[in-house]
Scaffold this motif. Structure first.
Motif, PDB file in Angstrom:
ATOM      1  N   LEU A 223     -44.496 -12.493  18.709  1.00 52.26           N
ATOM      2  CA  LEU A 223     -45.001 -13.799  19.101  1.00 52.26           C
ATOM      3  C   LEU A 223     -43.851 -14.759  19.359  1.00 52.26           C
ATOM      4  O   LEU A 223     -42.753 -14.571  18.848  1.00 52.26           O
ATOM      5  N   SER A 224     -44.139 -15.812  20.086  1.00 50.38           N
ATOM      6  CA  SER A 224     -43.165 -16.891  20.203  1.00 50.38           C
ATOM      7  C   SER A 224     -43.274 -17.741  18.945  1.00 50.38           C
ATOM      8  O   SER A 224     -44.288 -17.702  18.230  1.00 50.38           O
ATOM      9  N   GLU A 225     -42.254 -18.523  18.674  1.00 51.07           N
ATOM     10  CA  GLU A 225     -42.264 -19.392  17.501  1.00 51.07           C
ATOM     11  C   GLU A 225     -43.426 -20.383  17.578  1.00 51.07           C
ATOM     12  O   GLU A 225     -44.073 -20.681  16.581  1.00 51.07           O
ATOM     13  N   GLN A 226     -43.716 -20.883  18.785  1.00 51.87           N
ATOM     14  CA  GLN A 226     -44.804 -21.853  18.961  1.00 51.87           C
ATOM     15  C   GLN A 226     -46.163 -21.212  18.657  1.00 51.87           C
ATOM     16  O   GLN A 226     -47.014 -21.826  18.009  1.00 51.87           O
ATOM     17  N   VAL A 227     -46.359 -19.992  19.138  1.00 53.91           N
ATOM     18  CA  VAL A 227     -47.643 -19.319  18.892  1.00 53.91           C
ATOM     19  C   VAL A 227     -47.802 -19.032  17.402  1.00 53.91           C
ATOM     20  O   VAL A 227     -48.864 -19.277  16.822  1.00 53.91           O
ATOM     21  N   TYR A 228     -46.740 -18.533  16.758  1.00 50.13           N
ATOM     22  CA  TYR A 228     -46.837 -18.290  15.313  1.00 50.13           C
ATOM     23  C   TYR A 228     -47.120 -19.603  14.568  1.00 50.13           C
ATOM     24  O   TYR A 228     -47.917 -19.634  13.632  1.00 50.13           O
ATOM     25  N   GLY A 229     -46.489 -20.679  14.983  1.00 44.06           N
ATOM     26  CA  GLY A 229     -46.678 -21.980  14.335  1.00 44.06           C
ATOM     27  C   GLY A 229     -48.138 -22.404  14.312  1.00 44.06           C
ATOM     28  O   GLY A 229     -48.563 -23.143  13.415  1.00 44.06           O
ATOM     29  N   ARG A 230     -48.930 -21.929  15.255  1.00 48.49           N
ATOM     30  CA  ARG A 230     -50.362 -22.274  15.272  1.00 48.49           C
ATOM     31  C   ARG A 230     -51.089 -21.735  14.044  1.00 48.49           C
ATOM     32  O   ARG A 230     -52.062 -22.330  13.592  1.00 48.49           O
ATOM     33  N   TYR A 231     -50.611 -20.600  13.520  1.00 49.22           N
ATOM     34  CA  TYR A 231     -51.239 -20.059  12.305  1.00 49.22           C
ATOM     35  C   TYR A 231     -50.929 -20.933  11.101  1.00 49.22           C
ATOM     36  O   TYR A 231     -51.795 -21.208  10.285  1.00 49.22           O
ATOM     37  N   GLU A 232     -49.688 -21.349  10.990  1.00 50.51           N
ATOM     38  CA  GLU A 232     -49.308 -22.176   9.842  1.00 50.51           C
ATOM     39  C   GLU A 232     -49.840 -23.603   9.949  1.00 50.51           C
ATOM     40  O   GLU A 232     -49.908 -24.308   8.949  1.00 50.51           O
TER      41      GLU A 232
END
Length: 195
Positions: free
Chosen positions: A93-102
């Motif tokens: 994943l990109s950092e931005q996409v992963y950030g959506r989970y957090e």
């Protein structure tokens, strides 16, 4: 049995499907809900009437569950001192996409949760239990004891785990008092050699 280089142990099991069918055929939704301690709630996140299990008299709705899981993910990552920029690529994943989970923008799939546990070397309990302790016990105290037991079990070697399993099997056969060997396992005293 071998599977991708791993040896899987297989165990005989009893087929309970006919018992299940006989027991539940003709049961109503109302009976199921009552027997499993579920409560009807209107969850704003789903916009539908759903059934949930209360814990300590409270039903946690979907939005709060998502918030708790997001927080658990962030805390697990922070405990490992792993920045999002390093974790995200390991998940593809990109950092931005992963950030959506957090940030509770995106909901985790079960597959993604399993992948996160693998990459973080985290247990499912570490991520899920803060949001849903009722999955481990009907009361807060029972859930804490079970979670603590699971944590301790993860530290044991395979031989000790087999001893614990043997002890549990003996205890579940009835209201028997554990043998001296069983007590020694429980108290971590050295066991007498097997004859």
């Amino acid at each position: 049995m071998h599977f991708h280089g791993f040896t899987l142990q297989t165990f005989a099991y009893k087929d309970y499907s006919s018992l299940f069918c006989k027991e539940w055929v003709g049961r109503s939704l109302k009976q199921w809900v009552k027997e499993h301690g579920l409560r009807e709630v209107e969850d704003p996140a789903t916009g539908k009437t759903i059934y949930r299990k209360p814990f300590q008299g409270v039903i946690v709705l979907s939005a709060e569950l998502e918030r708790q899981i997001s927080l658990s993910l962030r805390e697990a990552r922070n405990r490992r001192k792993l920045p999002r920029s390093k974790l995200a690529p390991m998940l593809g994943l990109s950092e931005q996409v992963y950030g959506r989970y957090e940030n509770k923008v995106s909901r985790l799939t079960v597959g993604r949760l399993i992948h996160l546990c693998e990459v973080l070397d985290a247990t499912p309990e570490e991520i899920i239990a803060p949001a849903a302790p009722h999955l481990w016990g009907e009361t807060k105290g029972r859930a804490e004891v079970i979670l603590t037991c699971i944590k301790k079990l993860r530290c044991f070697d395979e031989e000790t785990l087999r001893d614990v399993l043997s002890l549990l099997a003996r205890l579940s056969e009835g209201d028997e008092t554990p043998t001296d060997d069983g007590l020694k396992v429980m108290t971590h005293e050295p066991r007498s050699p097997r004859v």
